[in-house]
Design a protein around this motif. Structure first.
Motif, PDB file in Angstrom:
ATOM      1  N   PHE A 246       0.859  -1.179   0.000  1.00  0.00           N
ATOM      2  CA  PHE A 246       0.000   0.000   0.000  1.00  0.00           C
ATOM      3  C   PHE A 246       0.897   1.232   0.000  1.00  0.00           C
ATOM      4  CE2 PHE A 246      -2.467  -3.340   1.971  1.00  0.00           C
ATOM      5  CZ  PHE A 246      -3.760  -3.158   1.482  1.00  0.00           C
ATOM      6  N   THR A 247       0.550   2.228  -0.805  1.00  0.00           N
ATOM      7  CA  THR A 247       1.330   3.465  -0.859  1.00  0.00           C
ATOM      8  C   THR A 247       0.403   4.642  -0.569  1.00  0.00           C
ATOM      9  OG1 THR A 247       2.768   2.473  -2.511  1.00  0.00           O
ATOM     10  CG2 THR A 247       2.896   4.864  -2.256  1.00  0.00           C
ATOM     11  N   PHE A 248       0.851   5.528   0.316  1.00  0.00           N
ATOM     12  CA  PHE A 248       0.056   6.666   0.749  1.00  0.00           C
ATOM     13  C   PHE A 248       0.806   7.968   0.474  1.00  0.00           C
ATOM     14  CE2 PHE A 248      -1.123   2.932   3.098  1.00  0.00           C
ATOM     15  CZ  PHE A 248      -2.509   2.932   2.985  1.00  0.00           C
ATOM     16  N   GLY A 249       0.172   9.087   0.748  1.00  0.00           N
ATOM     17  CA  GLY A 249       0.776  10.388   0.492  1.00  0.00           C
ATOM     18  C   GLY A 249       1.939  10.709   1.392  1.00  0.00           C
ATOM     19  N   ASP A 250       1.877  10.218   2.627  1.00  0.00           N
ATOM     20  CA  ASP A 250       2.948  10.498   3.585  1.00  0.00           C
ATOM     21  C   ASP A 250       2.874   9.500   4.741  1.00  0.00           C
ATOM     22  OD1 ASP A 250       0.856  11.378   5.275  1.00  0.00           O
ATOM     23  OD2 ASP A 250       1.195  13.487   4.791  1.00  0.00           O
ATOM     24  N   PHE A 251       3.748   9.681   5.706  1.00  0.00           N
ATOM     25  CA  PHE A 251       3.821   8.771   6.841  1.00  0.00           C
ATOM     26  C   PHE A 251       2.538   8.793   7.670  1.00  0.00           C
ATOM     27  CE2 PHE A 251       4.904   7.978  11.330  1.00  0.00           C
ATOM     28  CZ  PHE A 251       5.335   6.665  11.217  1.00  0.00           C
ATOM     29  N   THR A 252       1.950   9.970   7.852  1.00  0.00           N
ATOM     30  CA  THR A 252       0.739  10.087   8.671  1.00  0.00           C
ATOM     31  C   THR A 252      -0.399   9.273   8.071  1.00  0.00           C
ATOM     32  OG1 THR A 252       1.420  12.287   9.369  1.00  0.00           O
ATOM     33  CG2 THR A 252      -0.880  11.720   9.702  1.00  0.00           C
ATOM     34  N   GLU A 253      -0.557   9.331   6.774  1.00  0.00           N
ATOM     35  CA  GLU A 253      -1.600   8.544   6.114  1.00  0.00           C
ATOM     36  C   GLU A 253      -1.323   7.046   6.230  1.00  0.00           C
ATOM     37  OE1 GLU A 253      -2.624  11.975   2.812  1.00  0.00           O
ATOM     38  OE2 GLU A 253      -2.228   9.944   2.100  1.00  0.00           O
ATOM     39  N   ALA A 254      -0.069   6.657   6.080  1.00  0.00           N
ATOM     40  CA  ALA A 254       0.292   5.244   6.217  1.00  0.00           C
ATOM     41  C   ALA A 254       0.026   4.763   7.641  1.00  0.00           C
ATOM     42  CB  ALA A 254       1.765   5.032   5.854  1.00  0.00           C
ATOM     43  N   TRP A 255       0.366   5.589   8.605  1.00  0.00           N
ATOM     44  CA  TRP A 255       0.162   5.222  10.018  1.00  0.00           C
ATOM     45  C   TRP A 255      -1.326   5.130  10.334  1.00  0.00           C
ATOM     46  CZ3 TRP A 255       3.585   3.429  13.427  1.00  0.00           C
ATOM     47  CH2 TRP A 255       3.154   3.305  14.745  1.00  0.00           C
ATOM     48  N   ALA A 256      -2.128   6.047   9.791  1.00  0.00           N
ATOM     49  CA  ALA A 256      -3.574   6.000  10.011  1.00  0.00           C
ATOM     50  C   ALA A 256      -4.162   4.709   9.438  1.00  0.00           C
ATOM     51  CB  ALA A 256      -4.238   7.218   9.385  1.00  0.00           C
ATOM     52  N   PHE A 257      -3.690   4.303   8.266  1.00  0.00           N
ATOM     53  CA  PHE A 257      -4.121   3.045   7.668  1.00  0.00           C
ATOM     54  C   PHE A 257      -3.762   1.876   8.582  1.00  0.00           C
ATOM     55  CE2 PHE A 257      -2.555  -0.675   5.302  1.00  0.00           C
ATOM     56  CZ  PHE A 257      -3.735  -1.115   4.730  1.00  0.00           C
ATOM     57  N   MET A 258      -2.543   1.884   9.108  1.00  0.00           N
ATOM     58  CA  MET A 258      -2.112   0.804   9.995  1.00  0.00           C
ATOM     59  C   MET A 258      -2.935   0.804  11.278  1.00  0.00           C
ATOM     60  SD  MET A 258       2.017   0.914   9.382  1.00  0.00           S
ATOM     61  CE  MET A 258       2.368  -0.463  10.456  1.00  0.00           C
ATOM     62  N   SER A 259      -3.266   1.971  11.796  1.00  0.00           N
ATOM     63  CA  SER A 259      -4.081   2.058  13.025  1.00  0.00           C
ATOM     64  C   SER A 259      -5.476   1.499  12.782  1.00  0.00           C
ATOM     65  CB  SER A 259      -4.176   3.510  13.499  1.00  0.00           C
ATOM     66  OG  SER A 259      -2.921   3.984  13.888  1.00  0.00           O
ATOM     67  N   GLY A 260      -6.075   1.880  11.667  1.00  0.00           N
ATOM     68  CA  GLY A 260      -7.404   1.358  11.339  1.00  0.00           C
ATOM     69  C   GLY A 260      -7.380  -0.147  11.138  1.00  0.00           C
ATOM     70  N   THR A 261      -6.364  -0.625  10.459  1.00  0.00           N
ATOM     71  CA  THR A 261      -6.220  -2.061  10.238  1.00  0.00           C
ATOM     72  C   THR A 261      -5.993  -2.789  11.553  1.00  0.00           C
ATOM     73  OG1 THR A 261      -5.352  -1.734   8.009  1.00  0.00           O
ATOM     74  CG2 THR A 261      -4.839  -3.835   9.076  1.00  0.00           C
ATOM     75  N   ALA A 262      -5.209  -2.198  12.439  1.00  0.00           N
ATOM     76  CA  ALA A 262      -4.926  -2.832  13.726  1.00  0.00           C
ATOM     77  C   ALA A 262      -6.207  -3.056  14.530  1.00  0.00           C
ATOM     78  CB  ALA A 262      -3.937  -1.984  14.526  1.00  0.00           C
ATOM     79  N   LEU A 263      -7.120  -2.112  14.483  1.00  0.00           N
ATOM     80  CA  LEU A 263      -8.382  -2.260  15.214  1.00  0.00           C
ATOM     81  C   LEU A 263      -9.203  -3.415  14.653  1.00  0.00           C
ATOM     82  CD1 LEU A 263      -9.345   1.509  15.611  1.00  0.00           C
ATOM     83  CD2 LEU A 263      -8.412  -0.024  17.358  1.00  0.00           C
ATOM     84  N   VAL A 264      -9.267  -3.516  13.341  1.00  0.00           N
ATOM     85  CA  VAL A 264     -10.000  -4.611  12.704  1.00  0.00           C
ATOM     86  C   VAL A 264      -9.314  -5.947  13.005  1.00  0.00           C
ATOM     87  CG1 VAL A 264     -10.666  -5.615  10.468  1.00  0.00           C
ATOM     88  CG2 VAL A 264     -10.974  -3.168  10.893  1.00  0.00           C
ATOM     89  N   ALA A 265      -8.001  -5.983  12.861  1.00  0.00           N
ATOM     90  CA  ALA A 265      -7.242  -7.213  13.096  1.00  0.00           C
ATOM     91  C   ALA A 265      -7.378  -7.681  14.537  1.00  0.00           C
ATOM     92  CB  ALA A 265      -5.769  -6.993  12.751  1.00  0.00           C
ATOM     93  N   GLU A 266      -7.357  -6.764  15.475  1.00  0.00           N
ATOM     94  CA  GLU A 266      -7.507  -7.133  16.890  1.00  0.00           C
ATOM     95  C   GLU A 266      -8.878  -7.728  17.136  1.00  0.00           C
ATOM     96  OE1 GLU A 266      -6.419  -7.600  20.906  1.00  0.00           O
ATOM     97  OE2 GLU A 266      -5.232  -7.279  19.102  1.00  0.00           O
ATOM     98  N   LYS A 267      -9.889  -7.140  16.529  1.00  0.00           N
ATOM     99  CA  LYS A 267     -11.248  -7.655  16.688  1.00  0.00           C
ATOM    100  C   LYS A 267     -11.358  -9.063  16.110  1.00  0.00           C
ATOM    101  CE  LYS A 267     -16.037  -6.669  15.854  1.00  0.00           C
ATOM    102  NZ  LYS A 267     -17.005  -5.719  15.379  1.00  0.00           N
ATOM    103  N   MET A 268     -10.706  -9.288  14.974  1.00  0.00           N
ATOM    104  CA  MET A 268     -10.733 -10.602  14.342  1.00  0.00           C
ATOM    105  C   MET A 268      -9.815 -11.602  15.046  1.00  0.00           C
ATOM    106  SD  MET A 268     -10.568  -9.585  10.290  1.00  0.00           S
ATOM    107  CE  MET A 268     -10.560 -11.296   9.724  1.00  0.00           C
ATOM    108  N   ASP A 269      -8.903 -11.096  15.878  1.00  0.00           N
ATOM    109  CA  ASP A 269      -7.842 -11.909  16.474  1.00  0.00           C
ATOM    110  C   ASP A 269      -7.022 -12.568  15.361  1.00  0.00           C
ATOM    111  OD1 ASP A 269      -6.253 -13.000  18.471  1.00  0.00           O
ATOM    112  OD2 ASP A 269      -7.537 -14.757  18.729  1.00  0.00           O
TER     113      ASP A 269
END
Length: 157
Positions: free
Chosen positions: A90-113
């Motif tokens: 995945f490629t984003f505009g900058d580090f903040t966007e990449a980190w936000a994507f990872m944060s959102g994914t982390a919440l979903v992944a944690e819920k799914m275990d």
């Protein structure tokens, strides 16, 4: 006046900090704070793994072929070699966007275990998905890949 993604990250951090309780795992605290703890009746596939034996979320060759439709078009690929896994960069505009994507994914992944293997450098996030319990790809990987594509699409709007 902050960037919208920065505001989301700050909001998530504050919620996570307020949800921390003795004995509560930090990841669970973030999920609880973001309202993603427990099963979500609107997205029952996110509860796929909880309490299920490995064979229950294993995927047949026919199911796998059907699940690949759409994912390959969005950039997911089978890992070359002997490992049964999928990957995408995945490629984003900058580090903040990449980190936000990872944060959102982390919440979903944690819920799914079900947690991705990933690597981040500045605006790039390299992801590999596979299910250790089944020794390869499972339904969980295809569900998480689709959710990651949805998170990416939202972040680019």
């Amino acid at each position: 006046p902050c960037h919208p993604i920065t505001n989301m990250l700050l909001s998530t951090s504050r919620l996570a900090a307020s949800a921390l309780r003795p004995g509560l795992r930090p990841g669970a605290a973030v999920a609880r704070a973001a309202g993603v703890g427990g099963c979500d009746l609107h997205r029952p596939t996110l509860c796929l793994r909880r309490g299920m034996a490995g064979s229950r979320y294993a995927i047949t060759d026919d199911e796998k072929a059907a699940a690949w439709q759409g994912l390959k078009a969005s950039g997911w690929a089978e890992v070359e070699g002997e490992r049964d896994a999928m990957n995408k960069t995945f490629t984003f505009g900058d580090f903040t966007e990449a980190w936000a994507f990872m944060s959102g994914t982390a919440l979903v992944a944690e819920k799914m275990d079900h947690h991705p293997e990933w690597f981040n450098v500045y605006n790039r996030v390299e992801v590999t998905l596979s299910t250790h319990d089944t020794g390869g790809l499972s339904k969980l990987d295809f569900v998480l890949a689709k959710r990651m594509d949805e998170i990416e699409a939202k972040s680019k709007n």
